[in-house]
Scaffold this active site. Structure first.
Site, PDB file in Angstrom:
ATOM      1  CE  LYS A  71      -3.686   2.012   2.692  1.00  0.00           C
ATOM      2  NZ  LYS A  71      -4.470   1.843   4.028  1.00  0.00           N
ATOM      3  CB  SER A 117      -8.023   3.310   3.231  1.00  0.00           C
ATOM      4  OG  SER A 117      -7.151   2.747   3.822  1.00  0.00           O
ATOM      5  CB  SER A 170      -8.073   0.369   5.808  1.00  0.00           C
ATOM      6  OG  SER A 170      -8.844   1.698   6.115  1.00  0.00           O
TER       7      SER A 170
END
Lengths: 105, 483
Positions: B82, B158, B182
């Site tokens: 990420k 996310s 997330s």
């Protein structure tokens, strides 16, 4: 004491019937989050609606970036969602419970 | 793509082949890069790719393995990260225009540990801006990340790019971060496995914060075993993160095949299932029956203060996030943020210091609820998400709020989405998302398994037992490049 009829406090399970430190403290007066609604000596002023256009604009001016009514309209639901959650949070009486902090022993 | 495509292999399967020299790390990396090149333009899972460096790393891994220096099961295995975690010499944008030129000079601890294990870093994945805004690639402007199961559906966030990348077989596994779901929400929406470990289990050094007191780093994978393997590599003490625990890291794979006979599984009904759609509720109840048939004992548990968890989560995330971003806001960068973050920062200004402390007090009650529950049960199960992947158009900014009908009433998407993951963030307990079925619309659904603090071993054990008894995790989306 502050007017708690509109948003009755929910006591934590297991808390006994004594006045909590929080209740003693807020008995004298309280200042709202935005400094707009003030309650003193049992005389509750008409609280500004925290998510009204006027309040949102006033708050945003403090940050140096004034919201416009158009922008507020576009974002209305996120303000209302937040308002709903914060009202629920404030309705809970956390008593003398200590907060979780970043400190690790 | 043929079913024998190496991109479909799990980490464990790839590792077995690489170790026995039946699969070349270079060929595996090339296969992933080719697949990314063909399909990622539609899915939009990556912000940046490290193609040349990944191939060089794969060649180095191959040389080492052939020379007899096998480092372990991630050696030569391609992974994605990420874009909220720092990577040395590469951009770390956090999905924001504000950091679109931000080249970091160091690796986040979790990234460094993966590299030490010999993995090949393919690139950095998309995310909701700074972990809570809109999904927009800050380098290209492309938005949003699309769900490999249905391109018109959201991946949630996310860690959207990491979820989509694992689901689309762009990598063998990925790192995500989880502050309010997330990792678990994208895992549920994509039908993969995602772990939010115990708070403090994995170092956050080098991870841009969303909310310091809630942030976690964790793995996203195709199987429970892969997940346990990755966590074992990244977990453990790190003096660079003061909140990172010094507790020893157990072998998370040790109990994977010991079954659930005699384990006590708690199921809190009202807070979760009353706020889930019928498909989700039925899938989770069926998952409980599957575990019961294997010898687990399923019982009701009461977590009375969870009803304040969404409010507390929101107050903490918004407050800590606003505090972190105040430096950028003071610099006049408000207009550079995506619409969702702008609105959230505006709303966050109405959360007082007292609200923040109150939220941290509520956490104490919630932690105690979990501790009491774990006197009677070993894990607690719930949905990972109360809904299936929602249409992307519902994430766009309009004046109407998308809603869903659930047993508790007609509620906004937000209220349902935030509800399922936040208790584990507030209490700090580990929580694993595993695939548990498909909706009537053919979209994946997720089961959440929450355990005691530091007891990821039991959480993985339950996840592995459920996985072994079902086949949901073996399904892969049929991806057409004609979007």
């Amino acid at each position: 004491v502050t007017n708690r009829r509109e948003v009755p406090a929910h006591r934590a399970e297991g808390v006994n019937g004594r006045l909590t430190r929080r209740e003693v403290i807020i008995g004298g007066g309280a200042l709202s989050a935005t400094g707009i609604a003030i309650t003193v000596d049992g005389q509750s002023e008409q609280a500004a609606r925290p998510m009204s256009d006027a309040t949102l604009i006033a708050s945003s001016e403090l940050w140096g970036d004034a919201l416009t009514p158009q922008r507020i309209a576009a974002m209305r639901w996120i303000f209302e969602f937040t308002d709903k959650q914060i009202r629920e949070l404030r309705a809970f009486d956390a008593g003398d419970e200590g907060p979780v902090t970043q400190f690790r022993i | 793509v043929a079913a024998t495509d190496p991109c479909y292999l799990t980490i464990t399967e790839s590792a077995d082949l690489i170790r026995s020299k039946r699969l070349s790390p270079v060929e595996l990396t090339r296969a992933y890069l080719a697949r990314i090149e063909a399909i990622n333009p539609t899915i939009n899972a990556f912000i940046s790719l490290f193609s040349e460096e990944a191939l060089a790393d794969a060649q180095a891994a191959e040389r080492e393995i052939h020379a007899g220096h096998y480092r372990g099961p991630l050696h030569g295995v391609p992974i994605a990260v990420k874009d909220m975690l720092a990577t040395r010499g590469h951009l770390t944008t956090c999905g924001s225009k504000i950091l679109r030129d931000n080249v970091t000079r160091f690796d986040a601890t979790a990234v460094a540990r993966l590299k030490r294990g010999g993995c090949t870093l393919l690139g950095k994945t998309m995310l909701s801006e700074f972990g809570i805004g809109d999904d927009v690639n800050p380098l290209t402007g492309q938005r949003p990340t699309r769900n490999p199961w249905n391109f018109e559906r959201s991946v949630s966030g996310s860690s959207s790019g990491s979820g989509a990348a694992v689901c689309a077989s762009f990598c063998a596994g990925a790192l995500g971060s989880d502050t309010g779901g997330s990792i678990r929400l994208p895992s549920a929406f994509c039908g993969i496995v995602g772990m939010k470990p115990t708070y403090g289990r994995v170092s956050r050094y080098g991870v841009t914060p969303l909310a310091w007191s809630l942030d976690n780093v964790g793995p996203m994978t195709k199987s429970v075993e892969d997940n346990a393997l990755m966590l074992g590599l990244i977990a453990g003490a790190d003096p660079a993160d003061v909140m990172c625990s010094t507790k020893p890291v157990p072998d998370y794979r040790a109990a994977l095949r010991t079954g659930v006979k005699g384990l006590r599984i708690g199921m809190p009904g009202d807070f979760f299932l009353q706020y889930s759609t019928r498909d989700v509720g039925e899938a989770v109840r069926e998952a409980a029956r599957v575990l019961e048939r294997q010898g687990a004992v399923v019982m009701d548990v009461d977590l009375p203060h969870l009803k304040y968890s969404m409010a507390a989560e929101l107050a903490i995330i918004y407050s800590e996030s606003l505090a972190y971003h105040s430096k950028y806001l003071r610099e006049g960068k408000y207009a550079l943020y995506t619409e969702t973050n702008q609105a959230q920062f505006d709303a966050a200004r109405f959360i007082s210091a007292a609200d923040y402390v109150q939220a941290q007090q509520v956490r104490r009650y919630i932690i105690r609820d979990f501790e009491k529950a774990y006197e009677h049960v070993d894990v607690i199960i719930a949905p990972s998400s109360g809904i299936e992947a929602n249409p992307i158009k519902e994430d766009e900014w309009t004046q109407s709020v998308p809603v869903r009908d659930v047993p508790a009433g007609t509620l906004s998407l937000w209220e349902i989405m935030w509800r399922m993951p936040c208790p584990a963030n507030l209490s700090g307990v580990p929580a694993l998302a595993v695939p548990c079925g498909f909706s009537a619309a053919g979209l994946p659904l997720g089961l959440q398994i929450m355990g005691r603090h530091w007891d990821e071993v039991t959480v993985y054990r339950v996840g592995a037992a459920y996985e072994a008894a079902t086949s949901w995790h073996t399904r892969r989306p049929e991806i057409s490049t004609k979007a």
